[in-house]
Design an enzyme around this catalytic site. Structure first.
Site, PDB file in Angstrom:
ATOM      1  N   ASP A  62       0.811  -1.224   0.000  1.00  0.00           N
ATOM      2  CA  ASP A  62       0.000   0.000   0.000  1.00  0.00           C
ATOM      3  C   ASP A  62       0.844   1.274   0.000  1.00  0.00           C
ATOM      4  OD1 ASP A  62       0.917   0.234   2.646  1.00  0.00           O
ATOM      5  OD2 ASP A  62      -0.906  -0.633   3.484  1.00  0.00           O
ATOM      6  N   ASP A 114       5.994 -13.685  -3.813  1.00  0.00           N
ATOM      7  CA  ASP A 114       5.697 -14.155  -2.478  1.00  0.00           C
ATOM      8  C   ASP A 114       6.929 -13.885  -1.604  1.00  0.00           C
ATOM      9  OD1 ASP A 114       4.304 -15.956  -0.555  1.00  0.00           O
ATOM     10  OD2 ASP A 114       6.114 -17.144  -0.883  1.00  0.00           O
ATOM     11  N   ASP A 132       5.119  -6.244   6.840  1.00  0.00           N
ATOM     12  CA  ASP A 132       3.796  -5.656   7.090  1.00  0.00           C
ATOM     13  C   ASP A 132       2.732  -6.570   6.459  1.00  0.00           C
ATOM     14  OD1 ASP A 132       1.763  -3.975   7.750  1.00  0.00           O
ATOM     15  OD2 ASP A 132       2.150  -2.507   6.176  1.00  0.00           O
ATOM     16  N   THR A 134      -0.783  -9.099   6.558  1.00  0.00           N
ATOM     17  CA  THR A 134      -2.120  -9.067   7.167  1.00  0.00           C
ATOM     18  C   THR A 134      -2.181 -10.097   8.303  1.00  0.00           C
ATOM     19  OG1 THR A 134      -2.838 -10.526   5.414  1.00  0.00           O
ATOM     20  CG2 THR A 134      -3.411  -8.215   5.163  1.00  0.00           C
TER      21      THR A 134
END
Lengths: 617, 344
Positions: A62, A114, A132, A134
């Site tokens: 992000d 990945d 970072d 999830t």
């Protein structure tokens, strides 16, 4: 790679982005998360390293962690590895004003891969690595918190380098949090655990949030104590950082005794499952497992123990027998929680097994799968007996019931229950939220600071504090339902435009017209309701081993009726103090004695009957 | 009689055995076992040969962790011809193999969940009930002889609501696995609706990755379809259905909390029933209803809806455990006597 669902929703003061239903960021407070995860790690890397810094972000496509790291001129190269091109696309477009176009910075290189694969292949060494990812919800996610994974990170980390990882909630899942710390320690890293409060996380009942920083050659925390933090940081400063350094992670049974390095993905998944899921039903587990062990062949079992020839430590010999059995039951619970296959326990029964006693029906709570998907009620695994209070309006259709709400200024005004938000909570045509009490003529109304019990078209009977569980359900269900409603309105509108190119035709088709207008009206009620509950005061949790009968009304283990007060205390109710309350309680007890019958095998049942008879008079 | 570990080349004969078995389901299929492996679980495939014929066996799923191993789970199994002579021998051979396996992996127990209804085989009577049922033990089965038969055994309200849904113009479409991969938005739309429903009713829900992996793994085998019911262009109801052998199973579903008068879920299930009949299924399993003695069970509300399609209520044996005492003793010694999991 697994498809991710990315959605951006409007919230009270900004926007909130979810990935797979988990908050990725809230524009109002994302700075807290990213400063304490990435900026702090970058500052420490700056302190430790004089030469240019080569940085790596794993996940974090992000662009927010990148924004924080790129603020330091010593950072000459930053590599971002994220497997989802969609997240990276959004970072370059929708998020670009928030992440300060970080992905376009010439120092940045983006690799779609990945993280595990990348680490395996990478020949580079990095001074700063930020993970970072999830929240770990499955084996693939959990692998990113194992010793093996951290070793692969360490392999590409310079000896003096700094590693920072997003973790879990130290408040909700202290065992899992401490296990992450222990895992990093087990690969010989000096670690700094960080616990912070992020308002949007708190609001969503995720609890406080945790990160862990680590370095193979130690973290210069002493130097950091007197550090002047860069002025561009909004949340991270000497004061907030020193608060973190002073933080003494509360020792409790779970975190202190059980935390251990995460070797297998199931290690952390089972901890999370236990802490978020099973703990609310812990006593039910113990009850069921007690039933099972009552059928054990104990002779064979003890013969096997004899064969092991293990020296039983002195302190254990001194333990009471019950404690040993209790520990054994806990171990069985842990073993049962290892397989996080929800498909096998899809659905759950919020009820005890009722009259059948030995009928062990579905039982996988459900409400607390992860802090992201469902709410988690606080409380210590061994102390929280709120599990006994599982209570819902299952089996009751409440929609379309008309309510005359005595708290409204206009007494003649009535409203209808329109949408079922959960089995308990219903949204009315006026955007209020009510809880019907089965099919009785009593309702609770939720306001931003309390719940009001009233008789329909009658008077207010009592006021109680808001309950954790209902607020958490609301905070989860309102945005989800609003989102599907938004989608439905847009689909309906498209269909109208396609089917009735002339709007006049639509108007002549009353059914379509009415339905479409109705959907829009429901949206208005959602917006109104969301505005009310965005200001909600998160209630304190109730302590003790109370059994919830209906909101605000509890039973003590001895069978006394207790009412919660607005200051969160509970007081024994004395019959005859409030005739309307007496009538209400009589109906509630009637339900449990004659209809639901869930307590008829409890020790306090005779007391319940006594009170019921007294209330009848 | 010989106990073997099934290999890839045994897949066809295992599938034949499973499809002919009346006490097993899709969770014992080879395809499902591959999905579970992709999920990160470990799989043991046990076969029992009698005169070189594969006569029994089971797919065993488990997870390893530092504390030990999870129970060895056998959902929809073991696959044993329970009513045939020799069933006892097959059962004990499987039990011995599970014991050996548990020894290697420090598993405390094996969790059996055969789809058998009363009277239960005598040899299972001593097993303690599991703390959880790993598949619903109370369910509703609709026998699928013909569309007319299904309609005639339905409750009047069920028939009426199907008719009403069709009159309302509800359109039901479905996609098979292969097509789903080309239309990932269908998976997302499906998940959004299932998630709303799960949150509304406080049900556990797997992350979307679980469905993604399921669809990708079961994809080439055409055993999974996602159904969507649209009303006025709006996706109002959705379902994930597993077609395996002679059984169609309503595995997951979700409905919109609005536009309920469209009756879309009725059209959705009617279409599933029609497809199941056409594909040769004999039974439609609605996968879980509330037990009769638990009117306030979380499934009660769904049960009300499901019961409108008629069908017969079945109470299966449910999950039962075989405890392995040597392993339990070791687990106790490793984790408690050493003090690691001792309650204070």
């Amino acid at each position: 790679m697994v498809k991710q669902i990315i959605s951006i929703q409007d919230v009270a003061k900004g926007k909130r982005c979810y990935i797979n239903g988990t908050i990725q960021f809230d524009s109002t407070d994302e700075g807290i998360y990213h400063e304490f995860l990435a900026a702090l790690a970058a500052i420490i890397a700056n302190l430790k390293k004089t030469a240019p810094i080569n940085a790596l972000i794993l996940g974090g496509g992000d662009g927010f962690c990148a924004r924080e790291i790129l603020a330091y001129s010593k950072v000459k190269k930053l590599c971002i590895v994220d497997y989802d091109p969609e997240v990276l696309d959004i970072a370059r477009t929708h998020f670009s004003s928030w992440n300060k176009n970080s992905l376009f910075d010439p120092r940045v290189s983006v690799i779609i891969d990945d993280a595990k694969m990348f680490l395996k292949k990478s020949a580079d060494l990095f001074d700063l690595i930020v993970a970072d990812f999830t929240f770990p919800e499955d084996f693939a996610g959990a692998e990113l918190f194992t010793k093996d994974f951290f070793l692969s990170v360490k392999k590409v980390l310079e000896k003096s380098g700094v590693f920072a990882t997003n973790a879990v909630s130290p408040e909700k899942t202290p065992w899992a949090f401490r296990s992450i710390i222990k895992t990093l320690k087990s690969i010989e890293m000096d670690v700094l655990p960080i616990e912070i409060d992020i308002p949007s996380f708190k609001e969503s009942n995720y609890g406080s949030w945790g990160f862990v920083l680590g370095s193979p050659t130690g973290l210069p925390t002493k130097r950091l104590k007197n550090l002047t933090f860069p002025s561009q940081l909004r949340y991270l400063n000497q004061q907030s950082f020193n608060k973190i350094l002073k933080k003494n992670f509360k020792e409790n049974i779970l975190s202190a005794s059980f935390a251990r390095p995460i070797i297998y993905p199931a290690d952390i998944l089972s901890m999370l499952s236990l802490e978020l899921n099973i703990k609310n039903n812990y006593y039910e587990w113990i009850r069921r497992l007690s039933l099972i062990v009552s059928q054990f062949d104990w002779k064979s079992f003890f013969q096997e123990i004899e064969k092991i020839h293990i020296d039983i430590p002195l302190n254990l010999k001194e333990q009471r027998y019950e404690k040993l059995i209790y520990s054994f039951l806990l171990l069985l619970t842990i073993l049962n929680s290892l397989n996080p296959d929800y498909a096998f326990s899809k659905g759950f029964s919020g009820h005890r097994t009722g009259n059948s006693g030995d009928s062990l029906a579905f039982f996988s709570d459900s409400k607390n799968t992860t802090p992201f998907r469902f709410k988690a009620v606080g409380g210590d695994i061994l102390n929280s007996q709120l599990s006994k209070s599982l209570w819902s309006m299952s089996g009751v259709w409440a929609i379309s019931r008309t309510i005359h709400d005595p708290t409204e200024a206009d007494k003649n005004q009535n409203e209808t229950l329109k949408v079922s938000l959960s089995d308990e909570l219903h949204l009315s045509s006026n955007g209020n939220i009510f809880i019907p009490v089965w099919n009785l003529d009593y309702f609770y109304k939720l306001t931003e600071d309390k719940i009001i019990l009233f008789k329909n078209a009658g008077e207010v009977i009592a006021e109680f504090p808001l309950e954790n569980e209902m607020i958490a359900t609301l905070q989860k269900t309102l945005p989800l339902q609003k989102e599907v409603l938004r989608k439905a309105i847009s689909q309906y509108e498209q269909w109208i435009n396609w089917t009735f190119p002339l709007y006049k035709t639509l108007l002549s088709n009353s059914r379509v017209s009415n339905e479409f207008i109705e959907l829009k009206k429901i949206m208005e009620t959602f917006i109104k309701s969301e505005a009310t509950f965005s200001k909600v005061i998160t209630p304190a949790k109730l302590s003790g081993d109370l059994i919830r009968l209906v909101p605000g009304v509890y039973l003590s283990p001895a069978g006394d009726i207790q009412l919660t007060q607005l200051d969160q205390k509970t007081l024994n109710y004395t019959i005859n103090t409030n005739p309307e309350m007496d009538k209400f309680l009589h109906k509630v007890l009637h339900h449990y004695i004659h209809i639901d019958k869930k307590f008829n095998q409890e020790r306090f049942y005779s007391k319940l009957i006594d009170q019921y008879e007294l209330l009848k008079i | 009689m010989k106990v073997i570990h099934l290999q890839n080349e045994d897949q066809d004969r295992w599938t034949s055995l499973l499809i002919s078995s009346e006490s097993s389901g899709f969770m014992q299929s080879w395809e499902w076992s591959i999905f579970k492996e992709k999920e990160g679980q470990r799989v043991l495939r046990i076969g029992i040969l009698d005169e070189e014929q594969l006569v029994a066996g089971c797919m065993v799923y488990f997870v390893k962790a530092s504390v030990g191993s999870s129970p060895l789970e056998i959902p929809h199994g073991p696959v044993i011809p329970w009513s045939r002579p020799g069933a006892d021998q097959y059962f004990f051979a499987i039990k011995d193999e599970l014991f050996n396996f548990a020894k290697e992996n420090l598993a405390p127990s094996a969790r059996l969940t055969p789809l058998i209804s009363s009277p239960y085989p005598e040899l299972l009577s001593y097993l303690p009930k599991s703390p959880v049922d790993i598949v619903p033990s109370d369910t509703l089965l609709i026998d699928l002889h013909s569309e007319e038969d299904v309609l005639s055994q339905m409750k009047e309200k069920g028939r009426y609501n199907i008719k009403k849904a069709l009159q309302n113009g509800v359109i039901v479409t479905s996609l098979s696995d292969a097509a789903l991969l080309e239309h990932p938005t269908v998976i997302i739309d499906f998940y959004n609706l299932v998630e709303v429903t799960a949150v509304r009713h406080s049900f556990a829900l797997e992350p979307i990755g679980y469905f993604d992996r399921m669809i990708r793994t079961l994809g080439p085998h055409q055993v999974l379809r996602i159904y969507q019911a649209h009303y006025c262009g709006v996706l109002v109801a959705t379902a994930l259905v597993i077609f395996y052998g002679s059984v169609a199973t309503y595995f997951y579903g979700g409905t919109l909390p609005f536009l309920t008068s469209s009756m879309a879920p009725y059209a959705l299930h009617w279409k599933i029933i029609q497809d199941a009949i056409r594909s040769g299924c004999k039974v439609y399993d609605l996968f879980g209803v509330a037990p009769d003695d638990q009117p306030f069970h979380a499934y009660a509300k769904f049960g009300q809806f499901k019961s409108r399609f008629g069908g017969r209520k079945v109470k299966y044996f449910g999950s039962h455990d075989i405890y392995f005492y040597p392993q339990l003793a070791k687990l106790l010694a490793n984790n408690i006597i050493k003090g690691e999991y001792l309650c204070k």
